[in-house]
Scaffold this active site. Structure first.
Site, PDB file in Angstrom:
ATOM      1  N   TYR A  39      32.696  15.859 -35.858  1.00  0.00           N
ATOM      2  CA  TYR A  39      32.065  17.320 -34.722  1.00  0.00           C
ATOM      3  C   TYR A  39      33.780  17.316 -33.159  1.00  0.00           C
ATOM      4  O   TYR A  39      34.035  15.717 -33.416  1.00  0.00           O
ATOM      5  CB  TYR A  39      30.851  16.646 -34.136  1.00  0.00           C
ATOM      6  CG  TYR A  39      30.939  17.652 -32.717  1.00  0.00           C
ATOM      7  CD1 TYR A  39      30.015  18.801 -32.803  1.00  0.00           C
ATOM      8  CD2 TYR A  39      30.945  16.907 -31.269  1.00  0.00           C
ATOM      9  CE1 TYR A  39      29.859  19.399 -32.128  1.00  0.00           C
ATOM     10  CE2 TYR A  39      31.013  17.055 -30.339  1.00  0.00           C
ATOM     11  CZ  TYR A  39      30.241  18.855 -30.150  1.00  0.00           C
ATOM     12  OH  TYR A  39      30.131  19.824 -29.520  1.00  0.00           O
TER      13      TYR A  39
ATOM     14  N   GLU B 177      34.317  24.244 -29.342  1.00  0.00           N
ATOM     15  CA  GLU B 177      33.621  23.620 -30.003  1.00  0.00           C
ATOM     16  C   GLU B 177      33.773  23.775 -31.981  1.00  0.00           C
ATOM     17  O   GLU B 177      33.530  25.365 -32.256  1.00  0.00           O
ATOM     18  CB  GLU B 177      31.882  23.665 -29.933  1.00  0.00           C
ATOM     19  CG  GLU B 177      30.885  22.745 -30.777  1.00  0.00           C
ATOM     20  CD  GLU B 177      29.983  23.023 -30.261  1.00  0.00           C
ATOM     21  OE1 GLU B 177      28.865  21.885 -30.152  1.00  0.00           O
ATOM     22  OE2 GLU B 177      28.860  24.256 -30.390  1.00  0.00           O
TER      23      GLU B 177
END
Length: 386
Positions: free
Chosen positions: A109, A197
């Site tokens: 992530y 993101e």
């Protein structure tokens, strides 16, 4: 301003951030054609909406053949996709992204966002990427690595080392990971992003680092510097009332309550929403018409609010500085007559020529209730909706 994943990946390519090969489609046949041109199967068919959690909602499917690609495209395109971020009402899927499948060895992530408390750009990363990152953040927050970057200093080597060593990345991917983060940081700053993101950021079987997903939010206040990004705006993904309000330069956000409100100034608007809740009612919107509001802006704002079927009453809270209260009152009366007012409207005014403004409202013959202060306004608006 939010943009779609396929648009975010277009930006990634401009900044040499590696992404899978793929294209957007708006029809099933187009999706199948794109799938056939990716050099083989499997391919991934992904719903394009302004919300995360698409995989859990059935909006991301792996196709191992042309028949499966068509089957998935037919199922996803036009579906009402419900995810944790859309709410129970879901979102209509009108676009697809069809991409080449990847050999995934590991999912990470990675995100960059603005931390307003520290006035820093914070880079967050975690060794456990994928659909359940929210659960990781709640269950094991110590696994998430955060590095704060002073925007005046910029991204430095020690920031990258902190990320790499925190993730305990193997040597063969450290250099490519560092380059990807550098390029993302440059994109973040140059495009005035509020969020970038990647979930997941994958390490492939060939030791490549690849952005399998992409989410980019642009600061709307900076769009005057980015005319190219304005073309990315998809009004089909926005509330119709919010789109209309933006055409009149009104700062409007639709909410779930029953009291519409028109206020000049963002801080005053927040305070107005607070007093509505304290009085036992619920705000139906945030609307800031700006410090230099005109009667025309008030009329447009009132018309937009009255189109919301949830609204049972309206609170107008204005401080008359640039706009005198008597001029404003005349504008409210004109607006009320123009839109055909059929619900109670409470008006609280303070500032220049306030007494004259109150007289104009009182003598208008319309369903306009004048409040002398915020407490009085809150009590009257709560009584109106009850």
């Amino acid at each position: 301003m939010k943009i779609h994943e396929y648009q975010a990946k277009e930006l990634f390519r401009q900044y040499d951030v590696p992404v899978p090969e793929g294209k957007a489609a708006v029809t099933v046949d187009q999706a199948v054609e794109i799938a056939g041109g990716l050099g083989g199967y499997p391919v991934v068919v992904k719903a394009q909406i302004h919300a995360g959690g698409r995989g859990k909602g059935g909006g991301v499917k792996l196709a191992k053949s042309q028949e499966e690609a068509r089957e998935h495209a037919e199922a996803i395109l036009g579906m009402n996709l419900v995810t944790p971020q859309t709410g129970p009402e879901g979102r209509l899927v009108q676009k697809l992204l069809v991409e080449a499948g990847q050999d995934i060895r590991e999912e990470l992530y990675l995100s960059l966002l603005v931390d307003r408390d520290s006035a820093r750009v914070v880079i967050m990363t975690c060794r456990e990427g994928g659909m359940d990152i929210e659960e990781v953040a709640e269950r094991s927050p110590e696994k998430i690595i955060k590095v704060a970057v002073d925007p005046l200093l910029g991204l430095q080597g020690y920031h990258l080392r902190e990320l790499i060593f925190g993730l305990d990345l193997p040597k063969e991917v450290q250099k490519s990971f560092a380059g990807l983060v550098r390029n993302l940081f440059t994109l973040f700053v140059e495009k005035d992003c509020s969020l970038v993101e990647i979930n997941p950021l994958i390490i492939t079987g060939g030791d490549e680092v690849l952005a399998l997903d992409a989410k980019v939010d642009i600061d709307s206040n900076a769009l005057f510097r980015h005319k190219d990004i304005l073309s990315y705006r998809d009004t089909d993904e926005e509330d119709p009332l919010e789109v209309e309000a933006s055409e009149f330069n009104l700062n409007y956000i639709n909410l779930d309550g029953n009291v519409g409100n028109i206020v000049n100034g963002a801080g005053l608007a927040m305070a107005t929403m607070d007093i509505i809740k304290k009085a036992g009612a619920e705000p139906a919107n945030f609307m800031d018409v700006g410090g230099g509001a005109t009667a025309e802006m008030v009329e447009n704002g009132l018309r937009i609010i009255l189109r919301d079927e949830k609204v049972k009453a309206v609170l107008i809270n204005i401080f008359g500085g640039i706009l005198r209260c008597d001029v404003f009152a005349e504008g409210v009366v004109q607006a009320a007559k123009s839109v055909g007012l059929n619900i109670p409207v409470v008006v609280r005014m303070e500032g220049t020529n306030v007494e004259e403004g109150r007289r104009i409202l009182a003598e208008s013959g319309l369903n306009l209730l004048t409040a002398v202060d915020l407490k009085d306004a809150a009590e009257k608006i709560a009584a109106a909706v009850k």
